[in-house]
Design a protein around this motif. Structure first.
Motif, PDB file in Angstrom:
ATOM      1  N   ASP A   1      29.579  79.083  34.234  1.00 40.42           N
ATOM      2  CA  ASP A   1      29.292  79.136  32.802  1.00 40.42           C
ATOM      3  C   ASP A   1      28.552  80.393  32.358  1.00 40.42           C
ATOM      4  N   SER A   2      27.859  81.052  33.282  1.00 43.78           N
ATOM      5  CA  SER A   2      27.054  82.205  32.890  1.00 43.78           C
ATOM      6  C   SER A   2      27.410  83.467  33.661  1.00 43.78           C
ATOM      7  N   PHE A   3      27.385  83.388  34.983  1.00 48.02           N
ATOM      8  CA  PHE A   3      27.584  84.592  35.786  1.00 48.02           C
ATOM      9  C   PHE A   3      28.984  85.162  35.639  1.00 48.02           C
ATOM     10  N   LEU A   4      29.997  84.310  35.718  1.00 47.27           N
ATOM     11  CA  LEU A   4      31.377  84.799  35.613  1.00 47.27           C
ATOM     12  C   LEU A   4      31.678  85.384  34.241  1.00 47.27           C
ATOM     13  N   PRO A   5      31.296  84.723  33.131  1.00 44.71           N
ATOM     14  CA  PRO A   5      31.502  85.360  31.827  1.00 44.71           C
ATOM     15  C   PRO A   5      30.784  86.700  31.703  1.00 44.71           C
TER      16      PRO A   5
ATOM     17  N   ALA B   1      37.794  93.578  43.659  1.00 45.15           N
ATOM     18  CA  ALA B   1      36.868  93.675  44.791  1.00 45.15           C
ATOM     19  C   ALA B   1      35.423  93.669  44.315  1.00 45.15           C
ATOM     20  N   HIS B   2      35.159  94.341  43.207  1.00 44.88           N
ATOM     21  CA  HIS B   2      33.801  94.362  42.663  1.00 44.88           C
ATOM     22  C   HIS B   2      33.376  92.954  42.231  1.00 44.88           C
ATOM     23  N   ALA B   3      34.295  92.223  41.626  1.00 46.53           N
ATOM     24  CA  ALA B   3      33.995  90.856  41.204  1.00 46.53           C
ATOM     25  C   ALA B   3      33.718  89.959  42.406  1.00 46.53           C
ATOM     26  N   TYR B   4      34.528  90.115  43.436  1.00 46.86           N
ATOM     27  CA  TYR B   4      34.335  89.300  44.644  1.00 46.86           C
ATOM     28  C   TYR B   4      32.979  89.601  45.282  1.00 46.86           C
ATOM     29  N   GLN B   5      32.629  90.877  45.365  1.00 47.27           N
ATOM     30  CA  GLN B   5      31.345  91.249  45.950  1.00 47.27           C
ATOM     31  C   GLN B   5      30.185  90.671  45.149  1.00 47.27           C
ATOM     32  N   ALA B   6      30.329  90.666  43.830  1.00 45.91           N
ATOM     33  CA  ALA B   6      29.256  90.143  42.982  1.00 45.91           C
ATOM     34  C   ALA B   6      29.032  88.659  43.235  1.00 45.91           C
ATOM     35  N   VAL B   7      30.113  87.899  43.286  1.00 44.07           N
ATOM     36  CA  VAL B   7      29.998  86.454  43.508  1.00 44.07           C
ATOM     37  C   VAL B   7      29.536  86.145  44.932  1.00 44.07           C
ATOM     38  N   SER B   8      30.107  86.838  45.905  1.00 38.97           N
ATOM     39  CA  SER B   8      29.700  86.585  47.283  1.00 38.97           C
ATOM     40  C   SER B   8      28.237  86.969  47.497  1.00 38.97           C
ATOM     41  N   GLY B   9      27.773  87.989  46.765  1.00 37.88           N
ATOM     42  CA  GLY B   9      26.367  88.365  46.847  1.00 37.88           C
ATOM     43  C   GLY B   9      25.457  87.276  46.317  1.00 37.88           C
TER      44      GLY B   9
ATOM     45  N   GLN C   1      35.652  79.107  47.554  1.00 39.41           N
ATOM     46  CA  GLN C   1      37.071  78.771  47.417  1.00 39.41           C
ATOM     47  C   GLN C   1      37.388  78.275  46.012  1.00 39.41           C
ATOM     48  N   ARG C   2      36.467  77.506  45.431  1.00 41.62           N
ATOM     49  CA  ARG C   2      36.689  77.012  44.070  1.00 41.62           C
ATOM     50  C   ARG C   2      36.555  78.123  43.036  1.00 41.62           C
ATOM     51  N   MET C   3      35.783  79.168  43.375  1.00 49.26           N
ATOM     52  CA  MET C   3      35.580  80.272  42.442  1.00 49.26           C
ATOM     53  C   MET C   3      36.740  81.271  42.456  1.00 49.26           C
ATOM     54  N   LEU C   4      37.490  81.344  43.539  1.00 54.13           N
ATOM     55  CA  LEU C   4      38.520  82.368  43.677  1.00 54.13           C
ATOM     56  C   LEU C   4      39.569  82.350  42.559  1.00 54.13           C
ATOM     57  N   PRO C   5      40.093  81.178  42.163  1.00 48.72           N
ATOM     58  CA  PRO C   5      41.069  81.206  41.059  1.00 48.72           C
ATOM     59  C   PRO C   5      40.482  81.769  39.769  1.00 48.72           C
ATOM     60  N   ARG C   6      39.193  81.509  39.521  1.00 48.47           N
ATOM     61  CA  ARG C   6      38.557  82.052  38.323  1.00 48.47           C
ATOM     62  C   ARG C   6      38.402  83.568  38.437  1.00 48.47           C
ATOM     63  N   LEU C   7      38.085  84.043  39.631  1.00 41.57           N
ATOM     64  CA  LEU C   7      37.958  85.480  39.839  1.00 41.57           C
ATOM     65  C   LEU C   7      39.299  86.180  39.649  1.00 41.57           C
ATOM     66  N   ALA C   8      40.370  85.514  40.036  1.00 38.16           N
ATOM     67  CA  ALA C   8      41.692  86.119  39.933  1.00 38.16           C
ATOM     68  C   ALA C   8      42.038  86.484  38.494  1.00 38.16           C
ATOM     69  N   GLY C   9      41.553  85.686  37.541  1.00 40.76           N
ATOM     70  CA  GLY C   9      41.853  85.976  36.144  1.00 40.76           C
ATOM     71  C   GLY C   9      40.807  86.809  35.439  1.00 40.76           C
ATOM     72  N   ALA C  10      39.688  87.065  36.132  1.00 44.07           N
ATOM     73  CA  ALA C  10      38.576  87.755  35.481  1.00 44.07           C
ATOM     74  C   ALA C  10      38.914  89.187  35.114  1.00 44.07           C
ATOM     75  N   VAL C  11      39.626  89.889  35.986  1.00 42.15           N
ATOM     76  CA  VAL C  11      39.925  91.297  35.732  1.00 42.15           C
ATOM     77  C   VAL C  11      40.869  91.447  34.551  1.00 42.15           C
TER      78      VAL C  11
END
Length: 231
Positions: free
Chosen positions: A54-58, A157-165, A186-196
């Motif tokens: 709700d906050s970090f991904l947006p 890749a930048h988005a993935y690093q941010a979440v994994s961090g 794993q649950r976050m990956l589909p959301r990351l896929a559309g973030a870019v």
């Protein structure tokens, strides 16, 4: 610069720079998460997932990834300096500004040595002269482009690093083990896929996100008596 979408060398560069072995110092920062734990906003796996979703991904979509995309392929050092200054000014607290600069600066210096690209060398000189602050998303975009990595995989890749961090920091701050981290990731990956894709539609004038809880947590963290992370 050429930025092929599927070059094996480009993907290997993403794997190299996304690996924990790549020394950017990001492991020492929680980017406000420690402050949120102290405030009780994040308490367990469920509240962590709520925060990330709700906050970090947006915030990634609206206030982080657009900078990566704007900096990618930009070859004018003066323009990169303008983007860097704007990116820095957007960060509400000193800790967040300095964390981004430390991580970006370390990445930039290492990439300049490893890739020996004239633009990266120029930016290192500007960093040392104090005319460039090396904000992490700006550096991520430039370094990727200089290595022949296209904009979309660079931002992904930048988005993935941010979440994994965030998840890596969470393991030290709350009761969350490695298995729980992987389930949540794993649950976050589909959301990351559309973030870019969402980030690519945001113009320079519209970059930004209102995250008062994070800003307050980060500001409080600056003067915390005890803490595990720099930010």
């Amino acid at each position: 610069m050429t930025t092929p979408e599927s070059s094996p060398a480009a993907w290997l560069h993403i794997l190299q720079t996304s690996d924990a072995l790549y020394p950017t110092g990001a492991y020492a920062h929680s980017h406000g998460l420690e402050g949120l734990v102290e405030l009780g906003v994040v308490r367990d796996a469920a509240s962590l997932e709520t925060y990330l979703t709700d906050s970090f991904l947006p915030q990634l979509v609206h206030a982080e990834l657009p900078w990566v995309l704007l900096a990618h392929g930009q070859t004018d050092p003066a323009r990169l300096g303008e983007l860097d200054a704007a990116c820095r000014a957007q960060r509400a607290t000193r800790e967040l500004r300095e964390a981004s600069s430390r991580i970006g600066g370390q990445r930039l210096r290492l990439a300049a040595i490893a890739e020996a690209h004239p633009l990266l060398t120029h930016l290192v000189q500007a960093l040392e002269a104090g005319t460039f602050t090396a904000q992490a998303p700006i550096v991520a975009g430039v370094v990727a482009a200089c290595a022949g990595v296209a904009a979309t995989p660079a931002a992904t890749a930048h988005a993935y690093q941010a979440v994994s961090g965030q998840l890596s920091a969470a393991m030290k701050l709350i009761r969350l083990g490695q298995q729980g981290v992987q389930v949540l990731l794993q649950r976050m990956l589909p959301r990351l896929a559309g973030a870019v894709g969402q980030a690519s539609e945001i113009s320079l004038a519209d970059i930004g996100w209102f995250a008062p809880a994070l800003d307050i947590a980060s500001a409080r963290h600056e003067t915390a008596y005890t803490r595990l992370f720099i930010s």
